[in-house]
Write a protein that holds these residues in place. Structure first.
Motif, PDB file in Angstrom:
ATOM      1  N   LEU A  42      81.135 -10.421 -28.164  1.00  0.00           N
ATOM      2  CA  LEU A  42      81.352 -11.767 -27.742  1.00  0.00           C
ATOM      3  C   LEU A  42      79.877 -12.622 -27.589  1.00  0.00           C
ATOM      4  N   ARG A  91      67.657  -7.592 -22.378  1.00  0.00           N
ATOM      5  CA  ARG A  91      68.701  -7.943 -21.441  1.00  0.00           C
ATOM      6  C   ARG A  91      68.877  -9.467 -21.805  1.00  0.00           C
ATOM      7  N   GLY A  92      70.227  -9.620 -21.327  1.00  0.00           N
ATOM      8  CA  GLY A  92      70.908 -10.686 -21.676  1.00  0.00           C
ATOM      9  C   GLY A  92      71.950 -10.703 -22.790  1.00  0.00           C
ATOM     10  N   ARG A  93      72.611 -11.612 -22.786  1.00  0.00           N
ATOM     11  CA  ARG A  93      73.899 -11.589 -23.817  1.00  0.00           C
ATOM     12  C   ARG A  93      73.352 -11.910 -25.325  1.00  0.00           C
ATOM     13  N   PRO A 231      82.346  -1.385 -21.003  1.00  0.00           N
ATOM     14  CA  PRO A 231      83.469  -2.113 -20.676  1.00  0.00           C
ATOM     15  C   PRO A 231      83.952  -2.944 -22.088  1.00  0.00           C
ATOM     16  N   GLY A 232      85.282  -2.620 -22.399  1.00  0.00           N
ATOM     17  CA  GLY A 232      85.692  -3.408 -23.501  1.00  0.00           C
ATOM     18  C   GLY A 232      85.873  -2.151 -24.483  1.00  0.00           C
ATOM     19  N   GLU A 253      76.987  -5.034 -24.055  1.00  0.00           N
ATOM     20  CA  GLU A 253      75.936  -4.729 -23.224  1.00  0.00           C
ATOM     21  C   GLU A 253      76.356  -3.316 -22.344  1.00  0.00           C
ATOM     22  N   ILE A 255      76.826  -0.891 -19.185  1.00  0.00           N
ATOM     23  CA  ILE A 255      76.702  -1.133 -17.669  1.00  0.00           C
ATOM     24  C   ILE A 255      75.851  -0.250 -17.141  1.00  0.00           C
TER      25      ILE A 255
ATOM     26  N   TYR B 171      83.470  -0.451  -9.529  1.00  0.00           N
ATOM     27  CA  TYR B 171      84.760  -0.234 -10.267  1.00  0.00           C
ATOM     28  C   TYR B 171      85.779  -0.313  -9.343  1.00  0.00           C
ATOM     29  N   ARG B 316      68.805 -17.933 -18.607  1.00  0.00           N
ATOM     30  CA  ARG B 316      68.866 -18.249 -19.920  1.00  0.00           C
ATOM     31  C   ARG B 316      70.587 -18.170 -20.328  1.00  0.00           C
ATOM     32  N   THR B 317      71.187 -17.884 -19.509  1.00  0.00           N
ATOM     33  CA  THR B 317      72.867 -17.464 -19.915  1.00  0.00           C
ATOM     34  C   THR B 317      73.211 -18.794 -19.503  1.00  0.00           C
ATOM     35  N   ARG B 338      85.136 -20.681 -21.775  1.00  0.00           N
ATOM     36  CA  ARG B 338      85.075 -19.036 -21.297  1.00  0.00           C
ATOM     37  C   ARG B 338      83.869 -18.992 -20.507  1.00  0.00           C
ATOM     38  N   PHE B 361      87.184  -7.086 -15.299  1.00  0.00           N
ATOM     39  CA  PHE B 361      86.903  -5.744 -14.536  1.00  0.00           C
ATOM     40  C   PHE B 361      86.702  -6.360 -13.199  1.00  0.00           C
ATOM     41  N   TYR B 365      78.637 -11.343 -13.685  1.00  0.00           N
ATOM     42  CA  TYR B 365      77.868 -10.963 -14.822  1.00  0.00           C
ATOM     43  C   TYR B 365      76.330 -11.110 -14.102  1.00  0.00           C
ATOM     44  N   VAL B 367      71.876 -10.203 -15.192  1.00  0.00           N
ATOM     45  CA  VAL B 367      71.270  -9.911 -16.470  1.00  0.00           C
ATOM     46  C   VAL B 367      70.386  -8.487 -15.998  1.00  0.00           C
TER      47      VAL B 367
END
Lengths: 262, 428
Positions: A42, A91-93, A231-232, A253, A255, B171, B316-317, B338, B361, B365, B367
């Motif tokens: 994603l 780092r980052g999506r 995760p995922g 990413e 964890i 978790y 940046r996200t 989303r 989970f 989020y 970074v």
């Protein structure tokens, strides 16, 4: 697909139809034995679909393709060790643009020199992440693949699935990756049923930290394994059948805080 | 699939209870690629019916699902019929009291004999949690690990729990009474942590198309902030076009859940002490804390129904990603939002209605990998000096010598000092 849907992400009907058709086209164009969905990463603006094409040798003849829309596929080149080294610093999506260049600050831990700043193309990062996820989480039930005397890894046609009690134990699942060292296999269970053709892979139960895999019994006795580093990632196996598979739907990413979180 | 006939036979129907149809809403989510498989959806729908039949609830909504390492949580968001909750709570409290009494009886005789010394330190006053129906405790949440299991009500969340939950990342295991081992220590068990996370997720991700909700009319009579906490559905709501909903500016979405302040409450709690005499109590550390809270007193979160375009991006996200569910059939598609801050939180809207769900989970989020805060530095020891360092006791011969020397010195002028020194020597 139905079996991993308890993790909360599913494919819509539209995606399913597109993927099913384009996988067949992809298989024929590239002369692969089998093309299967690997997962979905994603991104911020769009998502990557990733499929894995398998040749004769299940372990070695792998080709990975990615696509943004599920129709136009691009071959994902194998990653280099250079990029694999850089990837943990990113780092980052994912953004969803394969040509996006992301700045990486590589911290020099040892020499206390200046931190280097480099750029990594998102396509390369994708390739590296897929390799990493595969290395850490690709799994098969014990006995599902065979090592032939020629050294090829093939599907075991006489695999009938694990028994229910076996299937709820982590040591009956093996990492589906080339074993790096011979010594890794030394800790094989000293059991009577050790078979060179079956036990050529490492069991996942030795992963650190303990508890990074979880086993859950979902409805209709489906066994679902989840990896908590990524995760995922969901793996399923239905005991006493040869059905097993896995799918990754996540942000791509790891964890890094896992030791603190269990 | 509609299971109404079965439901009626199985549980009997609670007429007053308004259950949001989970099969329908999750079917829409399925088009988006979010959701659970149909078997599970149907089972959840049945489980919600069961919940409605067994508790005096006004409204039930499927909130989402949180994945744990051993078991999962299915979460239902509910509203009690007014007054009914208190009755149930009282009943529970009575049971609790009885249990405590029994325990005390058991421990009774032996327990009171030697109590350990109690430290004189008084903890700073706790910030009380918000009342049921307001702020972070606006809804009551029920959870079960598998559809069909007994629904368990989660306790009220306290501000302290929210504050600590912000600092840790764990978790969930799937067992409500599991210990949450973390630093800073979390006040409560996993049930409390789950509840705190639910409150945070709800506050962060419950959004609706602009105009769907409006402030209650008679708010003008009440004073500013207090009145703005109540919203009702806008009966004159005009559907918003899908293009507006998926535009990157996000100005057509608003938050309809209250922002949680740094204090851990939605509305600021004013300590009563500060009104008048704070001279006695504000000594030492406490005064500092009070000063701190004074300075942050005017800190007011964004008001209700703030557009999402004012959300802060995280390194940046962008906080939200809007998109359309289908490329091929845009006419029957829905707009999807989303959340990138809470991976797993989705909102869909076809312009007329909307739906929020969270399947994930239970983590925000970040970074940067979380760095658990270090324990505070140990308190400084008493500065070591000659008066507290240990020295060897003088031997008898040395004592004799010292005595003689002193006597010689003070022969001429006998004084009290000598006596004192003699006494000291005797003590030694």
């Amino acid at each position: 697909m139905n079996f991993v849907s308890t993790c909360g992400h599913i494919l819509s009907v539209e995606e399913r139809i597109i993927l099913k058709n384009s996988c067949i086209i992809l298989r024929d164009e590239n002369r692969l034995e089998k093309v299967q969905l690997w997962g979905k990463i994603l991104g911020l603006t769009s998502n990557y679909f990733i499929v894995q094409g398998k040749g004769k040798d299940l372990l070695k003849d792998n080709k990975i393709f990615y696509s943004l829309n599920g129709i136009d596929w691009q071959l994902l080149l194998p990653t280099s060790s250079e990029i694999l080294e850089k990837v943990p610093y990113i780092r980052g999506r994912f953004t969803g643009d394969p040509s996006y260049h992301q700045n990486v600050i590589i911290v020099d831990w040892e020499d206390e020199g200046e931190d280097k700043q480099e750029q990594v193309k998102e396509e390369d990062r994708l390739s590296a992440i897929v390799t990493l996820i595969d290395r850490d989480t690709a799994a098969v039930p014990r006995g599902a693949v065979l090592l032939t005397p020629q050294g090829e890894v093939i599907r075991n046609r006489s695999f009938e699935g694990l028994s229910f009690s076996e299937a709820t134990k982590l040591h009956s699942y093996l990492h589906f990756r080339p074993t790096s060292k011979k010594s890794d296999l030394k800790h094989l269970r000293p059991q009577a049923d050790v078979d060179v053709a079956l036990d050529f892979l490492e069991p996942i139960s030795n992963d650190v930290p303990q508890g990074c895999w979880s086993v859950q019994v979902e409805e209709f006795n489906t066994i679902v394994l989840r990896n908590w580093w990524w995760p995922g990632m969901t793996f399923y196996h239905i005991p006493a059948t040869s059905y097993y598979g896995q799918l990754y739907i996540g942000s791509g990413e790891p964890i890094m805080d896992l030791p603190f979180m269990l | 699939p509609s299971g109404e006939p079965t439901e009626v036979i199985l549980f009997g129907k609670n007429e007053n209870c308004n259950i949001v149809d989970v099969t329908k809403s999750l079917h829409v989510f399925e088009q988006v690629g979010v959701g659970l498989n149909q078997n599970e959806v149907f089972q959840i729908a049945l489980a919600l019916e069961k919940l409605g039949a067994s508790h005096p609830l006004e409204k039930i909504r499927f909130w989402g699902k949180i994945l744990g390492t051993k078991r999962n949580y299915i979460v239902a968001e509910t509203c009690y019929i007014e007054g009914a909750e208190e009755e149930e709570e009282e009943e529970e409290e009575e049971i609790m009291k009885e249990e405590e009494k029994q325990q005390q009886d058991r421990e009774g005789k032996s327990g009171e004999e030697d109590k350990p010394p109690y430290p004189s330190f008084k903890p700073p006053p706790l910030i009380p949690s918000e009342d049921v129906g307001t702020g972070t405790n606006k809804f009551t949440y029920f959870i079960c690990s598998k559809p069909g299991d007994e629904w368990i009500r989660l306790p009220k969340v306290t501000p302290l729990q929210i504050v600590v939950a912000r600092q840790i990342k764990k978790y969930l295991t799937g067992h409500l009474d599991a210990q949450v081992s973390s630093y800073p220590p979390f006040p409560g068990n996993e049930g409390n942590y789950l509840r705190a996370q639910i409150a945070r997720i709800s506050a962060g991700t419950h959004v609706s198309p602009i105009g769907y909700y409006q402030f209650e009319e008679d708010e003008e009579e009440e004073e500013d902030e207090e009145g703005k906490n109540r919203i009702i559905e806008n009966s004159e709501y005009e559907p918003i076009s899908l293009e507006d909903l998926i535009s990157q500016e996000l100005s057509s979405w608003v938050h309809h859940a209250q922002h949680i302040l740094p204090q851990g409450r939605c509305t600021r709690y004013m300590s009563e002490k500060r009104d008048g005499k704070n001279s006695e109590e504000s000594e030492g550390e406490e005064s500092e804390e009070l000063e701190e809270s004074d300075s942050s007193e005017r800190e007011i979160g964004p008001p209700l129904l703030t557009p999402l375009s004012e959300d802060v991006a995280l390194d940046r996200t962008p906080p939200w990603t809007p998109y359309l569910s289908s490329r091929l059939l845009p006419t029957s598609a829905v707009a999807v939002l989303r959340s990138n801050l809470w991976p797993g939180a989705y909102t869909i809207s076809d312009g007329k209605t909307f739906e929020n769900v969270y399947i994930g989970f239970g983590h925000k989020y970040s970074v940067i990998p979380c760095n658990p805060s270090l324990p505070p530095t140990p308190q400084e020891e008493y500065p070591s000096g000659p008066e507290i360092t240990e020295i060897e006791d003088p031997r008898p011969e040395e004592e004799e010598e010292l005595k003689e020397a002193l006597e010689e010195e003070q022969e001429g002028e006998p004084s009290e000092e000598m006596e004192e020194s003699e006494e000291e020597n005797e003590e030694n």
